[in-house]
Design an enzyme around this catalytic site. Structure first.
Site, PDB file in Angstrom:
ATOM      1  N   ASP A 466       0.823  -1.211   0.000  1.00  0.00           N
ATOM      2  CA  ASP A 466       0.000   0.000   0.000  1.00  0.00           C
ATOM      3  C   ASP A 466       0.853   1.255   0.000  1.00  0.00           C
ATOM      4  O   ASP A 466       0.406   2.321  -0.387  1.00  0.00           O
ATOM      5  CB  ASP A 466      -0.905   0.009   1.227  1.00  0.00           C
ATOM      6  CG  ASP A 466      -0.096   0.038   2.516  1.00  0.00           C
ATOM      7  OD1 ASP A 466       0.953  -0.616   2.564  1.00  0.00           O
ATOM      8  OD2 ASP A 466      -0.512   0.713   3.471  1.00  0.00           O
ATOM      9  N   ARG A 470       6.198   4.482   4.995  1.00  0.00           N
ATOM     10  CA  ARG A 470       5.863   4.598   6.403  1.00  0.00           C
ATOM     11  C   ARG A 470       5.902   3.215   7.084  1.00  0.00           C
ATOM     12  O   ARG A 470       6.270   2.212   6.486  1.00  0.00           O
ATOM     13  CB  ARG A 470       4.501   5.268   6.573  1.00  0.00           C
ATOM     14  CG  ARG A 470       3.314   4.449   6.102  1.00  0.00           C
ATOM     15  CD  ARG A 470       2.047   5.277   6.193  1.00  0.00           C
ATOM     16  NE  ARG A 470       0.880   4.521   5.750  1.00  0.00           N
ATOM     17  CZ  ARG A 470      -0.154   5.080   5.114  1.00  0.00           C
ATOM     18  NH1 ARG A 470      -0.130   6.366   4.815  1.00  0.00           N
ATOM     19  NH2 ARG A 470      -1.188   4.340   4.765  1.00  0.00           N
ATOM     20  N   ASP A 471       5.481   3.173   8.327  1.00  0.00           N
ATOM     21  CA  ASP A 471       5.561   1.937   9.107  1.00  0.00           C
ATOM     22  C   ASP A 471       4.386   1.007   8.795  1.00  0.00           C
ATOM     23  O   ASP A 471       3.631   0.614   9.662  1.00  0.00           O
ATOM     24  CB  ASP A 471       5.599   2.264  10.602  1.00  0.00           C
ATOM     25  CG  ASP A 471       4.396   3.095  11.053  1.00  0.00           C
ATOM     26  OD1 ASP A 471       3.583   3.504  10.186  1.00  0.00           O
ATOM     27  OD2 ASP A 471       4.274   3.342  12.269  1.00  0.00           O
ATOM     28  N   GLU A 472       4.279   0.644   7.520  1.00  0.00           N
ATOM     29  CA  GLU A 472       3.167  -0.206   7.077  1.00  0.00           C
ATOM     30  C   GLU A 472       3.677  -1.153   6.002  1.00  0.00           C
ATOM     31  O   GLU A 472       3.991  -2.300   6.278  1.00  0.00           O
ATOM     32  CB  GLU A 472       2.010   0.666   6.584  1.00  0.00           C
ATOM     33  CG  GLU A 472       0.698  -0.071   6.460  1.00  0.00           C
ATOM     34  CD  GLU A 472      -0.467   0.891   6.266  1.00  0.00           C
ATOM     35  OE1 GLU A 472      -1.532   0.416   5.856  1.00  0.00           O
ATOM     36  OE2 GLU A 472      -0.313   2.106   6.510  1.00  0.00           O
ATOM     37  N   ASP A 479      -6.413  -2.727  -2.297  1.00  0.00           N
ATOM     38  CA  ASP A 479      -5.607  -1.962  -3.240  1.00  0.00           C
ATOM     39  C   ASP A 479      -5.221  -2.823  -4.436  1.00  0.00           C
ATOM     40  O   ASP A 479      -5.251  -2.380  -5.591  1.00  0.00           O
ATOM     41  CB  ASP A 479      -4.336  -1.456  -2.551  1.00  0.00           C
ATOM     42  CG  ASP A 479      -4.622  -0.582  -1.338  1.00  0.00           C
ATOM     43  OD1 ASP A 479      -5.384  -1.036  -0.467  1.00  0.00           O
ATOM     44  OD2 ASP A 479      -4.073   0.524  -1.255  1.00  0.00           O
ATOM     45  N   TRP A 530     -12.167  -5.944  -0.220  1.00  0.00           N
ATOM     46  CA  TRP A 530     -10.792  -6.341   0.086  1.00  0.00           C
ATOM     47  C   TRP A 530     -10.665  -7.859  -0.097  1.00  0.00           C
ATOM     48  O   TRP A 530      -9.884  -8.320  -0.922  1.00  0.00           O
ATOM     49  CB  TRP A 530     -10.424  -5.903   1.509  1.00  0.00           C
ATOM     50  CG  TRP A 530      -9.896  -4.499   1.578  1.00  0.00           C
ATOM     51  CD1 TRP A 530      -8.619  -4.127   1.852  1.00  0.00           C
ATOM     52  CD2 TRP A 530     -10.618  -3.278   1.369  1.00  0.00           C
ATOM     53  NE1 TRP A 530      -8.496  -2.759   1.814  1.00  0.00           N
ATOM     54  CE2 TRP A 530      -9.706  -2.208   1.527  1.00  0.00           C
ATOM     55  CE3 TRP A 530     -11.944  -2.980   1.063  1.00  0.00           C
ATOM     56  CZ2 TRP A 530     -10.069  -0.873   1.384  1.00  0.00           C
ATOM     57  CZ3 TRP A 530     -12.320  -1.654   0.920  1.00  0.00           C
ATOM     58  CH2 TRP A 530     -11.399  -0.618   1.069  1.00  0.00           C
ATOM     59  N   GLU A 741      -2.088   8.949  -1.831  1.00  0.00           N
ATOM     60  CA  GLU A 741      -3.139   8.232  -1.102  1.00  0.00           C
ATOM     61  C   GLU A 741      -4.409   9.067  -0.987  1.00  0.00           C
ATOM     62  O   GLU A 741      -5.517   8.548  -1.054  1.00  0.00           O
ATOM     63  CB  GLU A 741      -2.624   7.871   0.294  1.00  0.00           C
ATOM     64  CG  GLU A 741      -3.599   7.108   1.154  1.00  0.00           C
ATOM     65  CD  GLU A 741      -2.997   6.700   2.484  1.00  0.00           C
ATOM     66  OE1 GLU A 741      -3.536   5.783   3.129  1.00  0.00           O
ATOM     67  OE2 GLU A 741      -1.973   7.309   2.887  1.00  0.00           O
ATOM     68  N   HIS A 762       1.095   5.706  -3.409  1.00  0.00           N
ATOM     69  CA  HIS A 762      -0.001   4.823  -2.998  1.00  0.00           C
ATOM     70  C   HIS A 762      -0.833   4.555  -4.247  1.00  0.00           C
ATOM     71  O   HIS A 762      -1.622   5.383  -4.651  1.00  0.00           O
ATOM     72  CB  HIS A 762      -0.839   5.559  -1.942  1.00  0.00           C
ATOM     73  CG  HIS A 762      -1.550   4.681  -0.990  1.00  0.00           C
ATOM     74  ND1 HIS A 762      -1.051   4.372   0.253  1.00  0.00           N
ATOM     75  CD2 HIS A 762      -2.726   4.028  -1.075  1.00  0.00           C
ATOM     76  CE1 HIS A 762      -1.890   3.585   0.900  1.00  0.00           C
ATOM     77  NE2 HIS A 762      -2.924   3.362   0.107  1.00  0.00           N
TER      78      HIS A 762
END
Length: 962
Positions: A466, A470-472, A479, A530, A741, A762
């Protein structure tokens, strides 16, 4: 030489692969010829154990009367593991002319069973080196060969990520092996040909072992040791000699361990590297390892090992910084000119002990300062301590960053500040073959296309993530499913998605629920839109590549997902319960919410119908007759329930949101008579909102396609071309080089939408690419025939800004091209290229038989044109392969002032208006669309073909009299 030839041979989608894990590989090839209307009528494949033994093949398909040239499955005797095979292809055309044999290709099998593994998982002995130590591990083994080898193959993997060296040289340019999979169920191993690296006098194998996704804290929750708390390596080297004997060198307790220069390395936070601690020549035979530590075997499973399925991550491009400056806050910053994913390589000549810190960010704040708040807890920081040697070079090993800007601290400065030549950006992603292109006359849209591709490159690093900064950095299923068609147009992603879908299948819950994240380090829950990736993604791969095998492999997962939905809710045919993300980040959300205004049961039931329909179609492809009947009935019942619940008898959708109208149209949930009303309502919502959208992750991907498919292409084009917020070109106008995003990730005043969730790379909204390729350029497929075997060319000419558009696609059969341009003399030129062994339907909108030409000749004189049909749209042609250039006049331009339009729009919704148009202007295929979507506040121009001003005035008077 034969006029036809079999070229571009592939095995399992690759040219000359080694380490394939299937005993039944699939072959493909393309037909090369300069002739038009070329088709294959038969083929023959030979497979042999060496290039000189085709006279005694292990498989001779014989002459097969078929036009199949992709997904042809090996049908010979069982293949041996760890063996190389050679193959070649002969083909025949429609005139029964035979080609010469193709050039010889080869493939090499990997290990077929767990029993073939002799190696042990090893790690440093726990009482000598703390298993939780942050520094990367070094593992090495010395050995001597009895003779010069004729072949040597390494089969290797890790619980963690690893790099491999032999005799001081890197074995491969692959990065982040073995990749991220659902490690509890599947760990990939890699196969490398290392024959040229071995020596008879003495050898050493070295493994550099880091945490990677296996041990790093991953995802929002930052869970450490999600899969295990010990890094480990597994390696098996098979050496074959000229006399036929073999030798194996494998990981066991005889290996030695140490730590080196990598003191810390994680995916999210970066790397610390102390070059003074480098163990120079550590992977050479002569290196003294007497002080190194012992290793031990660890209990990790062997039955989870699978041969690598997708392409590896590699450095695919290098970028030089375009500028360096000091920010208002006093920070020294490099600008790479592009939001990229990868790493910075530095070349240095600095004193020993110099510590240089690189921090990475996507954007600057409104004052021009370095901005990292949107990274949340991710540090994206590299620390390098120099060893003090001229020309030392470094790039981090086991981490990657998403960034455009780099803050540099500690670098000794000359008079000119930071030396740009000392820094290079290395772009990293899964090394997929580029397949699609798009361009048009509007440079803003061309930048959007570049942003879409860069967004895919940044987020397709081993799995569809995604965001890469960042912390993901997670594999969000929603997506992936909305973007997959665009993704597969841009890059060859069959193996990429097959690997990820196999993980999705393993992560699927016992009740059939599919997590929102795959691999599921988040315990992420289930949501409509999803979880539907379980059905949509394998079906889309089948559409692009004709991959029945993947469809069959995923079919049980697809079925479990649909049955999971059936079990939800208080009615069998509605999904009206549970948590859902809904139209995520839609602009019609309530204040403080990320979820759009379209009701969750509406979205969930719409996807229920869509997935049931796809499952029905998959059952038909796989010849599962009972399932086809079952899911045909289920789809029909869900659609009926949707109509009862959400659509009035008058054809009014119960919820007046853009996304509600889009899904009802895109998923074919409406009765035929109701569709024009709903399409008109969608169009009016767009117009009333100043030609701006309000859709989120669920509605946006289908928005423009729904408009174009239902007579409002001009609305879709105008929506695309808005460069004010919200819209695709707003971020372009703000200097974006990737997809954001949020529509307003950076606001016009330079402030940010949010610090909490604001990625500037994103890809989800890049799904507009699918519409650009299919509708604007007109390059599509007949969806009843997979893999672009039957192409559909139908450009929809935009009314604003664009004077040409072009798309190309490297299909399994060869390159397809669709291009149109409006010339100064009001002539339309449409260029088409169809590869051999494929056919196409071409729609020339607005063309007349007596005026249209192909290559300067009348259409009926054209070679390769199978049929010609005049319709209200224009001319519909069926053509064979080859290059074509169609041209035809699109007529004069008529200006309609505002006064004409006072009652016109309402009039056009009546049957009487339709009757007038059909009677008076049957040849004007797009007149209704043009008048409906015209801006009534300005003079509107639109093309007419051979219609006099007097005739048009008469028609307009009749329409206004209604």
């Amino acid at each position: 030489m034969s006029p036809i030839q079999a070229v571009k041979l592939t095995c399992e989608y690759q040219s000359n692969p080694i380490g394939i894990g299937t005993p039944h590989p699939r072959f493909g090839w393309q037909m090369r010829t300069e002739e038009r209307d070329a088709k294959q009528s038969a083929y023959r494949i030979l497979v042999a154990e060496n290039e000189s033994s085709f006279a005694l093949p292990v498989w001779d398909s014989g002459k097969v009367e078929s036009d199949d040239s992709i997904q042809v499955v090996y049908g010979g005797a069982p293949l041996k593991p760890r063996a190389r095979y050679f193959y070649k292809v002969k083909i025949w055309d429609g005139a029964c002319r035979a080609s010469e044999w193709s050039e010889t290709g080869y493939f090499e099998t990997a290990l077929f069973s767990t029993d073939e593994w002799k190696a042990k998982w090893i790690t440093p002995k726990e009482d000598e080196l703390d298993k939780h130590a942050e520094p990367a591990f070094l593992l090495r083994k010395r050995f001597v060969l009895k003779d010069k080898p004729v072949s040597a193959r390494v089969y290797s993997t890790a619980a963690g990520i690893y790099e491999l060296e032999i005799n001081g040289r890197q074995v491969t340019e692959d990065l982040f092996a073995p990749g991220w999979t659902s490690y509890h169920s599947r760990i990939q191993y890699q196969t490398y040909d290392v024959t040229s690296l071995l020596r008879t006098e003495g050898n050493c194998i070295g493994i550099l072992l880091g945490d990677g996704w296996y041990r790093s804290g991953m995802g929002n929750a930052q869970r450490n040791f999600r899969y295990g708390d010990r890094r480990a390596a597994l390696l098996q080297l098979h050496i074959r000699y000229a006399d036929g004997t073999e030798e194996i060198v494998a990981t066991d307790e005889s290996w030695k361990a140490a730590t080196g220069a990598i003191r810390y390395s994680t995916i999210l936070h970066g790397e610390t590297y102390d070059a003074r601690l480098e163990q120079e020549d550590w992977s050479t035979f002569s290196y003294d390892d007497s002080l190194w530590l012992a290793t031990e075997a660890c209990e990790l499973p062997m039955n989870v090992l699978v041969a690598q399925e997708n392409e590896s991550a590699r450095v695919t491009e290098t970028l030089k910084p375009i500028a360096a400056w000091v920010t208002p806050a006093g920070e020294r910053v490099l600008d790479m000119g592009q939001n990229m994913v990868g790493r910075i390589r530095m070349t240095l000549d600095v004193p020993e002990g110099t510590e240089i810190v690189l921090s990475h960010a996507e954007v600057l704040d409104g004052e021009g300062n370095f901005y990292v708040d949107n990274l949340r807890s991710a540090k994206q920081t590299v620390r390098y301590i120099a060893k003090g040697r001229p020309g030392e070079s470094y790039a981090p090993h086991f981490t990657f960053m998403g960034f455009r800007y780099v803050k540099v601290e500690g670098f000794p400065l000359g008079a000119e500040g930071l030396p740009l030549e000392a820094f290079v950006g290395e772009v990293i992603h899964t090394d997929m073959e580029p397949t699609g292109s798009f361009e048009c006359s509007d440079e803003r849209v061309n930048q959007l296309q570049r942003n879409i591709r860069w967004g895919q490159r940044g987020n397709f690093l081993d799995l569809p993530t995604d965001c890469p900064q960042r912390d993901e950095r997670l594999g969000w299923t929603g997506d992936a499913q909305v973007f997959i068609s665009t993704a597969l147009f841009n890059y060859h992603g069959a193996s990429f998605f097959a690997k990820w879908l196999h993980d999705l299948r393993e992560e699927q819950m016992p009740d059939g629920g599919v997590p929102m994240v795959v691999p599921d380090v988040e315990r992420s829950g289930v949501s409509a839109g999803w979880g539907d990736a379980a059905v949509i993604c394998p079906w889309t791969v089948y559409q692009y590549y004709g991959d029945k095998r993947l469809l069959a492999e995923q079919y049980a997962s697809m079925r479990k997902w649909v049955e999971y939905i059936r079990a939800q809710g208080d009615q069998e045919y509605l999904w009206n319960s549970g948590f859902h993300c809904g139209d995520w980040l839609a602009l019609d959300a309530m204040p403080g919410s990320y979820v759009g205004a379209t009701p969750l049961p509406f979205i969930a039931t719409a996807y229920y119908a869509y997935s049931a329909r796809i499952l029905r179609d998959a059952a038909k492809v796989l010849d599962r007759k009972e399932d086809y009947i079952r899911y045909e009935a289920l789809h029909r019942n869900v659609v009926h329930a949707f109509r009862r619940e959400f659509v009035t008898e008058a054809g009014i959708v119960a919820y007046p949101t853009q996304t509600a109208y889009v899904l009802a149209l895109a998923f074919d949930l409406l009765e035929e008579p109701m569709r024009p009303r709903v399409a008109k309502d969608l169009h009016e919502l767009i117009v009333d909102n100043g030609y701006h959208l309000t859709t989120g992750f669920i509605g946006t991907p289908y928005l423009c396609t729904a408009l174009s498919n239902h007579g409002y292409h001009a609305t879709a084009v105008r929506l695309l071309l808005q460069d004010s917020y919200p819209g695709w070109l707003y971020s372009v106008s703000q200097g974006a080089t990737t997809i954001w995003e949020h529509w307003d990730g950076i606001k016009p005043d330079g402030t940010f939408w949010s610090e909490n969730m604001n990625s500037f790379n994103h890809y989800a909204y890049g799904a507009i690419g699918d519409w650009l390729y299919r509708k604007v350029a007109g390059l599509g497929m007949d969806e009843t025939v997979p893999a672009y075997k039957r192409v559909r060319i139908e450009p929809l000419f935009g009314l604003e800004s664009m004077s040409y558009a072009r798309a190309t696609f490297q299909s399994p059969y060869g390159e397809i091209e669709s291009a149109w341009s409006l010339l100064d003399n009001n002539e339309m030129k449409v260029e088409v290229r169809i590869p051999p062994n494929a056919t196409a339907e071409v729609v020339l909108r607005g063309a007349f038989l007596e005026e249209a030409r192909e290559g300067g000749k009348r259409l009926h004189e054209g070679n390769g044109i199978h049929s010609i049909k005049a319709t209200e749209k224009g001319i519909v042609l069926s053509i064979g392969s080859g290059r074509y250039e169609f041209s035809y006049p699109i007529g004069r331009t008529l200006k309609i002032p505002y006064s004409y339009d006072t009652r016109l729009d309402d009039a056009l919704s009546t049957e009487a208006a339709t009757a007038i148009l059909k009677r008076e202007l049957p040849q004007i295929f797009h007149i209704v669309d043009i008048i409906r979507t015209a801006s009534f506040k300005q003079i509107v121009e639109f093309p007419l073909t051979q219609v006099s001003r007097e005739r048009m005035d008469s028609v307009l008077e009749q329409l206004n009299s209604l």
